[in-house]
Design a protein around this motif. Structure first.
Motif, PDB file in Angstrom:
ATOM      1  N   MET A   1      51.736  45.686   8.511  1.00 32.05           N
ATOM      2  CA  MET A   1      52.907  46.255   7.870  1.00 32.05           C
ATOM      3  C   MET A   1      53.768  45.164   7.223  1.00 32.05           C
ATOM      4  SD  MET A   1      54.854  48.822   7.211  1.00 32.05           S
ATOM      5  CE  MET A   1      56.326  49.727   7.456  1.00 32.05           C
ATOM      6  N   THR A   2      53.949  44.042   7.924  1.00 31.30           N
ATOM      7  CA  THR A   2      54.808  42.990   7.382  1.00 31.30           C
ATOM      8  C   THR A   2      54.204  42.357   6.136  1.00 31.30           C
ATOM      9  OG1 THR A   2      53.870  41.418   8.949  1.00 31.30           O
ATOM     10  CG2 THR A   2      55.950  42.454   9.566  1.00 31.30           C
ATOM     11  N   VAL A   3      52.880  42.252   6.094  1.00 34.36           N
ATOM     12  CA  VAL A   3      52.226  41.703   4.908  1.00 34.36           C
ATOM     13  C   VAL A   3      52.463  42.632   3.720  1.00 34.36           C
ATOM     14  CG1 VAL A   3      49.996  41.117   3.869  1.00 34.36           C
ATOM     15  CG2 VAL A   3      50.493  40.424   6.198  1.00 34.36           C
ATOM     16  N   ILE A   4      52.397  43.923   3.968  1.00 35.01           N
ATOM     17  CA  ILE A   4      52.642  44.897   2.893  1.00 35.01           C
ATOM     18  C   ILE A   4      54.074  44.768   2.391  1.00 35.01           C
ATOM     19  CG2 ILE A   4      52.805  47.370   2.368  1.00 35.01           C
ATOM     20  CD1 ILE A   4      50.470  47.749   4.397  1.00 35.01           C
ATOM     21  N   VAL A   5      55.019  44.635   3.303  1.00 34.87           N
ATOM     22  CA  VAL A   5      56.427  44.465   2.907  1.00 34.87           C
ATOM     23  C   VAL A   5      56.576  43.203   2.053  1.00 34.87           C
ATOM     24  CG1 VAL A   5      58.764  43.982   3.760  1.00 34.87           C
ATOM     25  CG2 VAL A   5      57.367  45.745   4.854  1.00 34.87           C
ATOM     26  N   LEU A   6      55.955  42.117   2.478  1.00 32.57           N
ATOM     27  CA  LEU A   6      56.017  40.864   1.727  1.00 32.57           C
ATOM     28  C   LEU A   6      55.470  41.055   0.309  1.00 32.57           C
ATOM     29  CD1 LEU A   6      56.363  37.793   1.357  1.00 32.57           C
ATOM     30  CD2 LEU A   6      54.147  37.522   2.503  1.00 32.57           C
ATOM     31  N   PHE A   7      54.293  41.649   0.186  1.00 31.40           N
ATOM     32  CA  PHE A   7      53.679  41.813  -1.127  1.00 31.40           C
ATOM     33  C   PHE A   7      54.450  42.789  -2.016  1.00 31.40           C
ATOM     34  CE2 PHE A   7      49.571  40.250   0.811  1.00 31.40           C
ATOM     35  CZ  PHE A   7      49.574  39.065   0.109  1.00 31.40           C
ATOM     36  N   VAL A   8      54.863  43.926  -1.464  1.00 31.43           N
ATOM     37  CA  VAL A   8      55.590  44.919  -2.260  1.00 31.43           C
ATOM     38  C   VAL A   8      56.940  44.363  -2.713  1.00 31.43           C
ATOM     39  CG1 VAL A   8      56.718  47.196  -2.166  1.00 31.43           C
ATOM     40  CG2 VAL A   8      54.392  46.917  -1.305  1.00 31.43           C
ATOM     41  N   ALA A 105      58.535  27.515   7.836  1.00 29.11           N
ATOM     42  CA  ALA A 105      57.134  27.177   8.107  1.00 29.11           C
ATOM     43  C   ALA A 105      57.004  26.607   9.520  1.00 29.11           C
ATOM     44  CB  ALA A 105      56.614  26.195   7.061  1.00 29.11           C
ATOM     45  N   LEU A 106      57.925  25.734   9.893  1.00 28.66           N
ATOM     46  CA  LEU A 106      57.913  25.180  11.259  1.00 28.66           C
ATOM     47  C   LEU A 106      58.159  26.274  12.298  1.00 28.66           C
ATOM     48  CD1 LEU A 106      59.906  21.864  10.661  1.00 28.66           C
ATOM     49  CD2 LEU A 106      57.451  22.092  11.149  1.00 28.66           C
ATOM     50  N   ILE A 137      46.553  35.676  13.110  1.00 25.32           N
ATOM     51  CA  ILE A 137      46.508  34.249  12.756  1.00 25.32           C
ATOM     52  C   ILE A 137      46.445  34.065  11.239  1.00 25.32           C
ATOM     53  CG2 ILE A 137      45.145  32.130  12.953  1.00 25.32           C
ATOM     54  CD1 ILE A 137      44.703  32.909  15.917  1.00 25.32           C
ATOM     55  N   PRO A 138      45.572  34.792  10.511  1.00 26.63           N
ATOM     56  CA  PRO A 138      45.615  34.658   9.046  1.00 26.63           C
ATOM     57  C   PRO A 138      46.962  35.089   8.452  1.00 26.63           C
ATOM     58  CG  PRO A 138      43.542  35.649   9.714  1.00 26.63           C
ATOM     59  CD  PRO A 138      44.408  35.581  10.936  1.00 26.63           C
ATOM     60  N   GLU A 139      47.601  36.112   9.041  1.00 28.52           N
ATOM     61  CA  GLU A 139      48.932  36.507   8.572  1.00 28.52           C
ATOM     62  C   GLU A 139      49.916  35.357   8.736  1.00 28.52           C
ATOM     63  OE1 GLU A 139      50.478  40.009  10.481  1.00 28.52           O
ATOM     64  OE2 GLU A 139      48.909  41.285   9.664  1.00 28.52           O
ATOM     65  N   GLN A 140      49.871  34.717   9.890  1.00 22.97           N
ATOM     66  CA  GLN A 140      50.788  33.609  10.159  1.00 22.97           C
ATOM     67  C   GLN A 140      50.555  32.471   9.168  1.00 22.97           C
ATOM     68  OE1 GLN A 140      52.774  34.692  12.462  1.00 22.97           O
ATOM     69  NE2 GLN A 140      53.955  32.948  13.128  1.00 22.97           N
ATOM     70  N   VAL A 141      49.281  32.186   8.876  1.00 21.36           N
ATOM     71  CA  VAL A 141      48.947  31.154   7.887  1.00 21.36           C
ATOM     72  C   VAL A 141      49.493  31.556   6.515  1.00 21.36           C
ATOM     73  CG1 VAL A 141      47.030  30.023   6.677  1.00 21.36           C
ATOM     74  CG2 VAL A 141      46.947  30.297   9.165  1.00 21.36           C
ATOM     75  N   LEU A 142      49.387  32.831   6.168  1.00 21.70           N
ATOM     76  CA  LEU A 142      49.935  33.322   4.900  1.00 21.70           C
ATOM     77  C   LEU A 142      51.447  33.098   4.842  1.00 21.70           C
ATOM     78  CD1 LEU A 142      49.708  34.980   2.217  1.00 21.70           C
ATOM     79  CD2 LEU A 142      50.177  37.003   3.634  1.00 21.70           C
ATOM     80  N   TYR A 143      52.156  33.447   5.908  1.00 25.96           N
ATOM     81  CA  TYR A 143      53.614  33.279   5.928  1.00 25.96           C
ATOM     82  C   TYR A 143      53.998  31.806   5.811  1.00 25.96           C
ATOM     83  CZ  TYR A 143      53.307  38.030   7.769  1.00 25.96           C
ATOM     84  OH  TYR A 143      53.007  39.353   7.949  1.00 25.96           O
ATOM     85  N   ILE A 144      53.252  30.940   6.482  1.00 28.27           N
ATOM     86  CA  ILE A 144      53.510  29.500   6.381  1.00 28.27           C
ATOM     87  C   ILE A 144      53.295  29.041   4.945  1.00 28.27           C
ATOM     88  CG2 ILE A 144      52.649  27.220   7.081  1.00 28.27           C
ATOM     89  CD1 ILE A 144      51.991  28.589   9.855  1.00 28.27           C
ATOM     90  N   GLY A 145      52.201  29.473   4.350  1.00 30.51           N
ATOM     91  CA  GLY A 145      51.899  29.099   2.974  1.00 30.51           C
ATOM     92  C   GLY A 145      52.937  29.584   1.984  1.00 30.51           C
ATOM     93  N   VAL A 146      53.368  30.834   2.121  1.00 28.30           N
ATOM     94  CA  VAL A 146      54.380  31.382   1.217  1.00 28.30           C
ATOM     95  C   VAL A 146      55.704  30.644   1.398  1.00 28.30           C
ATOM     96  CG1 VAL A 146      55.767  33.441   0.660  1.00 28.30           C
ATOM     97  CG2 VAL A 146      53.299  33.656   1.003  1.00 28.30           C
ATOM     98  N   ALA A 147      56.064  30.362   2.637  1.00 32.72           N
ATOM     99  CA  ALA A 147      57.319  29.634   2.892  1.00 32.72           C
ATOM    100  C   ALA A 147      57.291  28.257   2.238  1.00 32.72           C
ATOM    101  CB  ALA A 147      57.568  29.511   4.392  1.00 32.72           C
ATOM    102  N   LEU A 148      56.175  27.547   2.380  1.00 35.10           N
ATOM    103  CA  LEU A 148      56.073  26.209   1.786  1.00 35.10           C
ATOM    104  C   LEU A 148      56.010  26.273   0.268  1.00 35.10           C
ATOM    105  CD1 LEU A 148      53.649  24.514   4.326  1.00 35.10           C
ATOM    106  CD2 LEU A 148      56.123  24.156   4.082  1.00 35.10           C
ATOM    107  N   TRP A 149      55.302  27.261  -0.269  1.00 35.88           N
ATOM    108  CA  TRP A 149      55.226  27.419  -1.727  1.00 35.88           C
ATOM    109  C   TRP A 149      56.602  27.771  -2.289  1.00 35.88           C
ATOM    110  CZ3 TRP A 149      54.517  32.189  -4.849  1.00 35.88           C
ATOM    111  CH2 TRP A 149      54.259  31.901  -6.185  1.00 35.88           C
ATOM    112  N   ALA A 150      57.280  28.712  -1.625  1.00 38.46           N
ATOM    113  CA  ALA A 150      58.625  29.104  -2.069  1.00 38.46           C
ATOM    114  C   ALA A 150      59.585  27.924  -1.992  1.00 38.46           C
ATOM    115  CB  ALA A 150      59.140  30.264  -1.208  1.00 38.46           C
TER     116      ALA A 150
END
Length: 165
Positions: A1-8, A105-106, A137-150
């Protein structure tokens, strides 16, 4: 659900920039920062929801996720909720976006043991089992990546950061 919220939310903000000309959302990076902020407000809210609320994860569910080696679990849950909200605010402000993204990210890395423990301890969140590790775990990696990219930490993000300001 949280990934969907992030993408939408990210797509919504980017469409505001592309279709309606909202200058603030002229890039995917800034739109993703705002999308992550929306997701964080949603997830942080669970840290403060009373245990009498059962249709969504609540404070008691979050406390049950905290591994036994962490002292003061109820306080830690409130603290992480406050940090998520502070990170969300930091992401939407250009002056603090870089620091907020790095700190988030931290925080995501530090919260991973709680997500692993929740699965291993068969903790329920809002009456539902915790997200399985193969997904979490892949979701967490995605959130870390988006945070660092942002935050503009990546080489491409750094160039874009200097243009947006």
């Amino acid at each position: 659900m949280t990934v969907i919220v992030l993408f939408v939310a990210t797509l919504f903000f980017r469409l505001l920039g592309a279709v309606f000309g909202v200058a603030r959302f002229a890039t995917w990076r800034v739109s993703a920062a705002h999308g992550l902020a929306v997701m964080l407000v949603m997830t942080a809210s669970a840290h403060f929801v009373p245990s009498s609320v059962t249709f969504m994860p609540n404070h008691a569910d979050m406390v049950a996720m905290v591994p036994p080696f962490v002292p003061l679990p109820a306080f830690v849950v409130y603290l992480t909720g406050v940090l998520e909200l502070a990170g969300a605010v930091g992401l939407v402000l250009p002056a603090t976006r870089r620091a907020a993204g790095i700190c988030l990210a931290l925080l995501f890395v530090l919260m991973l043991p709680a997500n692993v423990y929740a699965v291993l301890a068969e903790t329920t969140l809002g009456g539902e089992p915790a997200t399985p590790l193969w997904q979490r775990i892949p979701e967490q990696v995605l959130y870390i990546g988006v945070a660092l990219w942002a935050a503009g930490v990546t080489a491409r993000g750094t160039r874009e950061l200097s243009v947006v300001r």
